[in-house]
Design a protein around this motif. Sequence first.
Motif, PDB file in Angstrom:
ATOM      1  N   ASP A 102       0.853  -1.177   0.000  1.00 25.27           N
ATOM      2  CA  ASP A 102       0.000   0.000   0.000  1.00 25.27           C
ATOM      3  C   ASP A 102       0.897   1.237   0.000  1.00 25.27           C
ATOM      4  N   ARG A 103       0.313   2.377  -0.276  1.00 27.76           N
ATOM      5  CA  ARG A 103       1.095   3.606  -0.448  1.00 27.76           C
ATOM      6  C   ARG A 103       1.852   4.011   0.813  1.00 27.76           C
ATOM      7  N   LEU A 104       1.219   3.891   1.968  1.00 26.62           N
ATOM      8  CA  LEU A 104       1.893   4.297   3.200  1.00 26.62           C
ATOM      9  C   LEU A 104       3.127   3.438   3.454  1.00 26.62           C
ATOM     10  N   THR A 105       2.979   2.132   3.322  1.00 22.36           N
ATOM     11  CA  THR A 105       4.113   1.231   3.553  1.00 22.36           C
ATOM     12  C   THR A 105       5.223   1.499   2.545  1.00 22.36           C
ATOM     13  N   THR A 106       4.855   1.686   1.294  1.00 22.61           N
ATOM     14  CA  THR A 106       5.852   1.985   0.251  1.00 22.61           C
ATOM     15  C   THR A 106       6.590   3.274   0.565  1.00 22.61           C
ATOM     16  N   LEU A 167       5.438   4.314   9.869  1.00 23.26           N
ATOM     17  CA  LEU A 167       5.131   2.892   9.708  1.00 23.26           C
ATOM     18  C   LEU A 167       4.452   2.346  10.968  1.00 23.26           C
ATOM     19  N   LEU A 168       4.974   2.721  12.124  1.00 22.87           N
ATOM     20  CA  LEU A 168       4.353   2.287  13.381  1.00 22.87           C
ATOM     21  C   LEU A 168       2.955   2.874  13.550  1.00 22.87           C
ATOM     22  N   LEU A 169       2.810   4.174  13.318  1.00 22.37           N
ATOM     23  CA  LEU A 169       1.487   4.797  13.428  1.00 22.37           C
ATOM     24  C   LEU A 169       0.501   4.180  12.441  1.00 22.37           C
ATOM     25  N   SER A 171       0.492   1.206  11.318  1.00 22.00           N
ATOM     26  CA  SER A 171       0.112  -0.151  11.721  1.00 22.00           C
ATOM     27  C   SER A 171      -1.032  -0.143  12.730  1.00 22.00           C
ATOM     28  N   PHE A 172      -1.229   0.968  13.423  1.00 20.01           N
ATOM     29  CA  PHE A 172      -2.328   1.071  14.388  1.00 20.01           C
ATOM     30  C   PHE A 172      -3.626   1.540  13.752  1.00 20.01           C
ATOM     31  N   VAL A 173      -3.558   2.307  12.698  1.00 20.10           N
ATOM     32  CA  VAL A 173      -4.766   2.892  12.132  1.00 20.10           C
ATOM     33  C   VAL A 173      -5.283   2.171  10.895  1.00 20.10           C
ATOM     34  N   ARG A 174      -4.487   1.359  10.272  1.00 23.56           N
ATOM     35  CA  ARG A 174      -4.934   0.662   9.072  1.00 23.56           C
ATOM     36  C   ARG A 174      -5.732  -0.578   9.450  1.00 23.56           C
ATOM     37  N   PRO A 175      -6.742  -0.898   8.669  1.00 25.27           N
ATOM     38  CA  PRO A 175      -7.494  -2.121   8.946  1.00 25.27           C
ATOM     39  C   PRO A 175      -6.620  -3.348   8.677  1.00 25.27           C
ATOM     40  N   ARG A 176      -6.811  -4.359   9.475  1.00 21.32           N
ATOM     41  CA  ARG A 176      -6.042  -5.605   9.301  1.00 21.32           C
ATOM     42  C   ARG A 176      -6.544  -6.340   8.066  1.00 21.32           C
ATOM     43  N   ARG A 177      -5.599  -6.949   7.327  1.00 20.98           N
ATOM     44  CA  ARG A 177      -5.995  -7.742   6.155  1.00 20.98           C
ATOM     45  C   ARG A 177      -5.999  -9.195   6.521  1.00 20.98           C
TER      46      ARG A 177
END
Length: 177
Positions: A102-106, A167-169, A171-177
């Motif tokens: 996803d864009r944030l991780t990239t 990346l840490l932030l 991981s808390f706000v994105r829905p889990r896949r």
Amino acid sequence: MQQPDLRDAAPAVRPRSFPVWVPVALAVLLLVADQWIKAWSIANLGLGGAPRPVVPGLLSLLLTYNTGAAWSLLSGSALPLAVGRLLVGIALLVYVVVRRQDRLTTFCLSLISAGAVGNAIDGLRQGKVTDMFYSPALSSVTRAINGSEFPIFNVADSCVVVGVILLLLGSFVRPRR
């Protein structure tokens, strides 16, 4: 027992990703900026000179070198750290190009990659990393906590720190896949 009808399930939402060239371009742009600012600092700031305020009380320029990692950890280990940074930086960039994220991780992994490679170049070329950003405000906080100055840092360090924090932030706000 009846099996659920999967045809009624909502289709999986694929995260939007950047075109493959974006993480490479971002990493290269940040790497060029980091190396340019380091070269400018070496040419224009005297080692051991007085801090030059950029934003008074918040950010100053002060040339220094570090042969270790953050807070001078592993001081004197510039070459092994440089090799490790280079391998991590290249591996992260290859990962985001080969495995679409996803864009944030990239974005975050591209920042971290650029920072790792930027400091690796210094370590391999000079045997030390060039630092130039000094924050009196952050130093006042660390002096109050543990009596020490906040480390002087560079663009590459900022890329790594911002990339990890985002990346840490994320991981808390994105829905889990």
